[in-house]
Design an enzyme around this catalytic site. Structure first.
Site, PDB file in Angstrom:
ATOM      1  N   THR A 225       2.871  15.184  24.284  1.00  0.00           N
ATOM      2  CA  THR A 225       4.041  14.521  23.723  1.00  0.00           C
ATOM      3  C   THR A 225       5.268  15.407  23.893  1.00  0.00           C
ATOM      4  O   THR A 225       6.275  15.225  23.201  1.00  0.00           O
ATOM      5  CB  THR A 225       3.834  14.204  22.227  1.00  0.00           C
ATOM      6  OG1 THR A 225       3.482  15.413  21.540  1.00  0.00           O
ATOM      7  CG2 THR A 225       2.731  13.180  22.029  1.00  0.00           C
ATOM      8  N   ARG A 227       6.859  17.542  27.336  1.00  0.00           N
ATOM      9  CA  ARG A 227       7.650  17.290  28.522  1.00  0.00           C
ATOM     10  C   ARG A 227       6.728  16.984  29.696  1.00  0.00           C
ATOM     11  O   ARG A 227       5.747  17.680  29.924  1.00  0.00           O
ATOM     12  CB  ARG A 227       8.550  18.493  28.842  1.00  0.00           C
ATOM     13  CG  ARG A 227       9.690  18.690  27.831  1.00  0.00           C
ATOM     14  CD  ARG A 227      10.681  17.554  27.920  1.00  0.00           C
ATOM     15  NE  ARG A 227      11.818  17.674  26.994  1.00  0.00           N
ATOM     16  CZ  ARG A 227      11.912  17.046  25.843  1.00  0.00           C
ATOM     17  NH1 ARG A 227      10.914  16.263  25.442  1.00  0.00           N
ATOM     18  NH2 ARG A 227      12.979  17.172  25.089  1.00  0.00           N
ATOM     19  N   ASP A 251       2.526  10.749  26.513  1.00  0.00           N
ATOM     20  CA  ASP A 251       3.768  10.081  26.127  1.00  0.00           C
ATOM     21  C   ASP A 251       4.874  10.393  27.119  1.00  0.00           C
ATOM     22  O   ASP A 251       5.916   9.750  27.108  1.00  0.00           O
ATOM     23  CB  ASP A 251       4.188  10.525  24.714  1.00  0.00           C
ATOM     24  CG  ASP A 251       5.473   9.854  24.253  1.00  0.00           C
ATOM     25  OD1 ASP A 251       5.513   8.606  24.283  1.00  0.00           O
ATOM     26  OD2 ASP A 251       6.428  10.567  23.883  1.00  0.00           O
ATOM     27  N   GLU A 256       9.389  11.105  35.274  1.00  0.00           N
ATOM     28  CA  GLU A 256      10.535  10.592  34.534  1.00  0.00           C
ATOM     29  C   GLU A 256      11.849  11.057  35.121  1.00  0.00           C
ATOM     30  O   GLU A 256      11.991  12.196  35.558  1.00  0.00           O
ATOM     31  CB  GLU A 256      10.473  11.059  33.068  1.00  0.00           C
ATOM     32  CG  GLU A 256       9.368  10.425  32.263  1.00  0.00           C
ATOM     33  CD  GLU A 256       9.363  10.949  30.835  1.00  0.00           C
ATOM     34  OE1 GLU A 256      10.454  11.215  30.302  1.00  0.00           O
ATOM     35  OE2 GLU A 256       8.277  11.072  30.270  1.00  0.00           O
ATOM     36  N   HIS A 293       7.591   7.767  26.428  1.00  0.00           N
ATOM     37  CA  HIS A 293       8.406   8.819  25.801  1.00  0.00           C
ATOM     38  C   HIS A 293       8.976   8.340  24.460  1.00  0.00           C
ATOM     39  O   HIS A 293      10.178   8.410  24.202  1.00  0.00           O
ATOM     40  CB  HIS A 293       9.547   9.248  26.734  1.00  0.00           C
ATOM     41  CG  HIS A 293      10.029  10.645  26.464  1.00  0.00           C
ATOM     42  ND1 HIS A 293      10.217  11.573  27.455  1.00  0.00           N
ATOM     43  CD2 HIS A 293      10.357  11.282  25.299  1.00  0.00           C
ATOM     44  CE1 HIS A 293      10.649  12.712  26.921  1.00  0.00           C
ATOM     45  NE2 HIS A 293      10.745  12.545  25.608  1.00  0.00           N
ATOM     46  N   ALA A 295       7.224   9.197  21.388  1.00  0.00           N
ATOM     47  CA  ALA A 295       6.550   9.895  20.292  1.00  0.00           C
ATOM     48  C   ALA A 295       7.520  10.198  19.154  1.00  0.00           C
ATOM     49  O   ALA A 295       7.171  10.106  17.980  1.00  0.00           O
ATOM     50  CB  ALA A 295       5.904  11.182  20.790  1.00  0.00           C
TER      51      ALA A 295
END
Length: 318
Positions: A225, A227, A251, A256, A293, A295
């Site tokens: 959770t 990076r 997460d 990304e 993303h 969390a």
């Protein structure tokens, strides 16, 4: 003092800063170049993850006194250069630490009890009890890498379970009544579960790779959770295939964009780019849980994050 808000946030942020006497301007649509043309007018910036604040941007922000990031990390800001120019940096890890701790626990329990898999099967008319026999968290050793706000929150959530919680952190003496600090080698020898709670730095980029994974004595479960770029996805997939990693709750993903949205698009209007093969495996794996993303993205944390930024600005400048 004039503050430019570059991302939408909880309304209390604007309302309370107005009450404190700050002038608040909002610009949620202009390009970075257009913002740079007027940033010299402002004493402060409030941002989430809209774009990177780099040296060029900071050089044009000649009157800038602070940057407030409504989130836990500051990786979208050139912090060294900002501090060199006397810009005060504000983040709000206190605001979403509880949400991250709860999300981490939720992912772990869902993996152990095959909840996502079982839910899909029941919805499709399958009633497979033996195939969905779970395992219990009690008796396991949970290893945390990173023991700041997020790691401490997760450890606190684990107090209700009969588990050993250990952590590795580059800072000394961070352990507490909820978690014993150990060496990385000891963590890799003992952990049944690995949960990441680290910021994105040069030390943590690609940290969880093939070599790192295979240094664990036992097969283990992974929760991330923190990076996405901390985990090499292709190496994780190979470990999932070999059962060195028994399952993963992710997460965050290394794919990304800095804005976190439009995962496989170059921008909002472009067509999707080719999906990485490793990610294709993850989305089809029954022992993998994915979330976008979120969390730290709860109704409560939105308010707490904004309040934390206001409080820190007030302490520093009022």
């Amino acid at each position: 003092m004039k503050i430019l808000h570059l991302d939408t946030n909880h309304s209390l942020l604007l309302n309370q800063l107005n009450d404190l006497g700050f002038q608040n301007d909002e610009d949620y649509t202009s390009s970075k170049e257009e913002i740079e043309d007027k940033i010299h007018q402002y004493d402060g910036i409030i941002i989430r993850s809209r774009f990177t604040i780099d040296q060029q941007f900071l050089d044009k922000a000649i009157n800038l006194k602070f940057i407030g990031r409504v989130g836990a990390g500051l990786e979208n800001i050139d912090c060294d250069y900002a501090e060199k120019k006397g810009v005060y940096l504000i983040s709000a890890p206190e605001g979403n630490r509880n949400a991250v701790g709860e999300h981490s626990l939720g992912m772990l329990l869902s993996l152990f009890n095959k909840l996502n898999k079982a839910d899909r099967e029941v919805r499709n008319g399958k009633w497979l009890r033996e195939e969905n026999r779970g395992i219990e968290l009690d008796g396991k050793t949970v290893g945390l890498i990173g023991y700041g706000n997020m790691g401490k929150s997760f450890a606190k959530k684990l107090r209700g379970f009969d588990v050993e919680v250990i952590c590795y952190d580059i800072k000394p003496n961070v352990g507490d009544e909820n978690c014993k600090q150990v060496s990385l080698q000891e963590l890799q020898e003992k952990a049944d579960v690995l949960s990441l709670h680290t910021p994105q730095t040069e030390l943590t980029k690609n940290m969880v790779d093939d070599k790192f994974i295979n240094q664990f004595k036992k097969s283990f479960w992974l929760i991330n959770t923190a990076r996405g770029k901390s985990v090499v996805t292709s190496d994780l997939v190979e470990a999932l295939k070999s059962n060195k990693v028994l399952g993963a709750g992710l997460d965050v993903l290394e794919y990304e964009k800095k804005s976190f949205e439009n995962l496989f698009q170059k921008n909002v209007t472009s067509s999707p780019v080719e999906m990485p093969e490793a990610f294709q495996y993850l989305i089809n794996a029954e022992n993998v849980i994915l979330s976008p993303h979120v969390a730290g993205w709860t109704v409560e944390s939105k308010q707490k994050l904004a309040q934390t930024i206001v409080d820190k600005i007030k302490r520093k400048f009022c």
